[in-house]
Structures are given as structure tokens and as C-alpha cells.
Design an enzyme around this catalytic site. Sequence first.
Site, PDB file in Angstrom:
ATOM      1  N   HIS A  16     -32.241 -67.049  26.506  1.00  0.00           N
ATOM      2  CA  HIS A  16     -31.701 -65.398  25.566  1.00  0.00           C
ATOM      3  C   HIS A  16     -31.312 -66.365  24.706  1.00  0.00           C
ATOM      4  CE1 HIS A  16     -28.168 -62.671  26.435  1.00  0.00           C
ATOM      5  NE2 HIS A  16     -28.327 -62.638  25.042  1.00  0.00           N
ATOM      6  N   HIS A  18     -31.850 -65.222  20.070  1.00  0.00           N
ATOM      7  CA  HIS A  18     -31.956 -63.799  19.675  1.00  0.00           C
ATOM      8  C   HIS A  18     -31.923 -64.984  17.994  1.00  0.00           C
ATOM      9  CE1 HIS A  18     -29.934 -60.929  21.057  1.00  0.00           C
ATOM     10  NE2 HIS A  18     -29.232 -61.668  21.510  1.00  0.00           N
ATOM     11  N   HIS A 196     -30.403 -56.635  27.705  1.00  0.00           N
ATOM     12  CA  HIS A 196     -28.313 -57.376  28.002  1.00  0.00           C
ATOM     13  C   HIS A 196     -27.922 -55.338  28.348  1.00  0.00           C
ATOM     14  CE1 HIS A 196     -30.156 -59.413  24.538  1.00  0.00           C
ATOM     15  NE2 HIS A 196     -29.083 -59.427  24.542  1.00  0.00           N
ATOM     16  N   GLU A 199     -22.621 -57.368  29.109  1.00  0.00           N
ATOM     17  CA  GLU A 199     -22.009 -58.097  28.399  1.00  0.00           C
ATOM     18  C   GLU A 199     -19.754 -57.370  28.376  1.00  0.00           C
ATOM     19  OE1 GLU A 199     -23.333 -58.252  24.459  1.00  0.00           O
ATOM     20  OE2 GLU A 199     -22.273 -60.640  23.974  1.00  0.00           O
ATOM     21  N   ASP A 277     -27.553 -67.596  22.757  1.00  0.00           N
ATOM     22  CA  ASP A 277     -27.754 -66.714  21.904  1.00  0.00           C
ATOM     23  C   ASP A 277     -27.591 -66.437  20.813  1.00  0.00           C
ATOM     24  OD1 ASP A 277     -27.376 -63.502  22.903  1.00  0.00           O
ATOM     25  OD2 ASP A 277     -25.053 -63.402  22.554  1.00  0.00           O
ATOM     26  N   ASP A 278     -26.515 -66.690  19.935  1.00  0.00           N
ATOM     27  CA  ASP A 278     -26.442 -66.819  18.642  1.00  0.00           C
ATOM     28  C   ASP A 278     -25.718 -67.783  18.086  1.00  0.00           C
ATOM     29  OD1 ASP A 278     -27.709 -63.382  18.307  1.00  0.00           O
ATOM     30  OD2 ASP A 278     -25.752 -63.596  19.284  1.00  0.00           O
TER      31      ASP A 278
END
Length: 326
Positions: A16, A18, A196, A199, A277-278
Site C-alpha cells: 500500500h 501511492h 481502499h 479508512e 501509504d504516502d
Amino acid sequence: MDLETYIRALPKAELHLHIEGSLEPEMMFALAQRNGVTLPWSSVEATRAAYAFSDLQSFLDLYYAGAAALIHEQDFYELAMAYFARAHADGVVHAELFFDPQTHTERGVAFQTVLDGLERACDEARVQYGISSRLILCFLRHLSEDEGFATLEQAVPHVSRIHGVGLDSSEKGHPPSKFARLFARCRELGLHIVAHAGEEGPPAYIVEALDLLKVERIDHGVRAAEDPALVERLVREQTPLTVCPLSNIKLCVFPTLQDHNLKQLLDAGLKVTINSDDPAYFGGYIGQNFLATAEALHLSRAELKRIARNSLEASFVGDAERTPWL
Ligand code: ADE
Ligand code: ZN
């Protein structure tokens, strides 16, 4: 061996991530200057200072603004190579990268430009770091299903270079059911399916992702804990959850890491993984996510090993290719 060294040494997959969310402000500014793009911030420091989020949408507004610096094939290549260097340092042996083509095509960047740059980095990461990788195309759920179909049309000539599809962006008000026809078409094309869900959105969105999109993994999924029947199902079906603890804190899903429900999900028998994630926006790559979560929730080394092994088992790599790690 200290905990950080132990975590680094665990072979792990990142499932996961991005790739646009790994754009560090330094690279954002360098690319913006190279490409003649004006950013909404005056400096690297001002950019970092703006990274105080109240929810998912407040983050997404900045994330899409930052992505405007990415124009050329070389930009996407450099972005992904920087990620692979960090991932390698954290003991990642396999990475499944999300990319958001609609963020770029709506600015006039060709789908193929994005894909060519990312794929070149994936090929080089295999040679330079021994990291295997996959690319997962994410549809932006705040856009329409028809816009998703238009993007899929652009992807079809390159379908052998894409391993799966996902669903990201603003969750609330955009349930998986909005994309049922699009994902049915993606399944016909033989693509792996993730989304997703849970969340910020309710557990019902996780149920829709399972029943309507027929996802193989749930991205985040932490709100599953609110529905005991759903937890039971996820345990029974061993559906992997790609949990992103530091992201959940930065986006106020939980007030602090001590309040995170990852250990509760793990104890219930769910197939939990840890991901970043980011990372450029949330203050930590995968190693930091493991370490901070281990410390906050007092995870044992056996639990950390289980989580890392879950990530390898939950990856979309075929059994024959997987044998070096498992
Ligand atoms: N796009 C990038 N990061 C995301 C996240 N955490 N949730 C939804 N969409 C995203
Ligand atoms: Zn995400």
C-alpha cells in the site's frame, strides 16, 4: 539486536504505497523548477509546514497540488527510483505500487508517459536492489465511473504491464457500488482487484468492496472492527488488510498511535500488514511505520515477523517466484 535492526532485517513486501505520495518536497521543488511549474508554496520548508491535516480530504488537496510537478517520463522514473532506494534500505524485497493516472492525464500528461517512467524504475530496481515489483492502477473515486472507463480504455493497450486495479481518493460519499461495472470489466481483463475501504468510510463500504468489486485485499480496512460479523468474515476468508498506521494518525483516523486498533485486529486473527501509504506526507517509510507501531502497541518480535510474512503471502507474486522469501 535492537528493534530497528530486527525490523530492517525482516523480508517484507510493501502493498500500500501511492507512488505520488512518495514525492518529497525537495524533489517536488526540483521538478517544478525543471518543468516551469508553479507550486502553491514558496519553499520546501513552507511545504512541510503545510502538512498538518484534519482528515483525508485536507491531505488529498495538497497531494494533488504537489503531483502537478510531475510531467515527463524521467520525472516518474526518478520519483520511483527514490522510493525504491528508501524501500531497499528498509528491507523491502517486493513492492506493489499504486499510481493515479487520472491525476496526470487531466493535466495533459499521457497515460503512457506515466507508465513508461514507472516501469523503467521497476525494471531498474530489480537489477540494482533485487526488489520485485508490480504496478496497480488506482481509479479516483471522486470522479465518475464513466471517467474510470475512459481511463481503463487508455490502459487496455498496456494491460500486460499493469497487474491490478484499485480505488482511492475521497472515500465518504463514494461507495464501492459506484464502480461495480468498471471493476467487473477489470476482472474480465484478468486484473487483480483491491480497493481502499473502511479508512474513513463505514464498514458497509468494506462489505461492498468484497461483494460487489470482489477485492482480494482491503486497503486500510481499520473500521472493520466496528462490525463483528465482518471481522469474523475477514478472519474466515483471510482477506489481507493493508494497514498504514502513521497515515491513520496524520489523517486523524485515530487520535494517537497508542489508540490504533492494529493489535486488536491482529489478535482477532486478521491478516494484517503494515505499509506507508504516502510516506513523504505522513512522516515515515515502511520501516518507521513498523517501528513506531511496535513501540506504541508493544508488538512482540514474533508478531512483527507474522506481519512481515503476511505481506509476502498477500502479495500478487506467483508461488514459484515467491519461494526465495518464504
Ligand atoms: N490517495 C493517496 N493516499 C490515499 C489514502 N490514504 N486514501 C485514499 N486515497 C489516497
Ligand atoms: Zn492509500
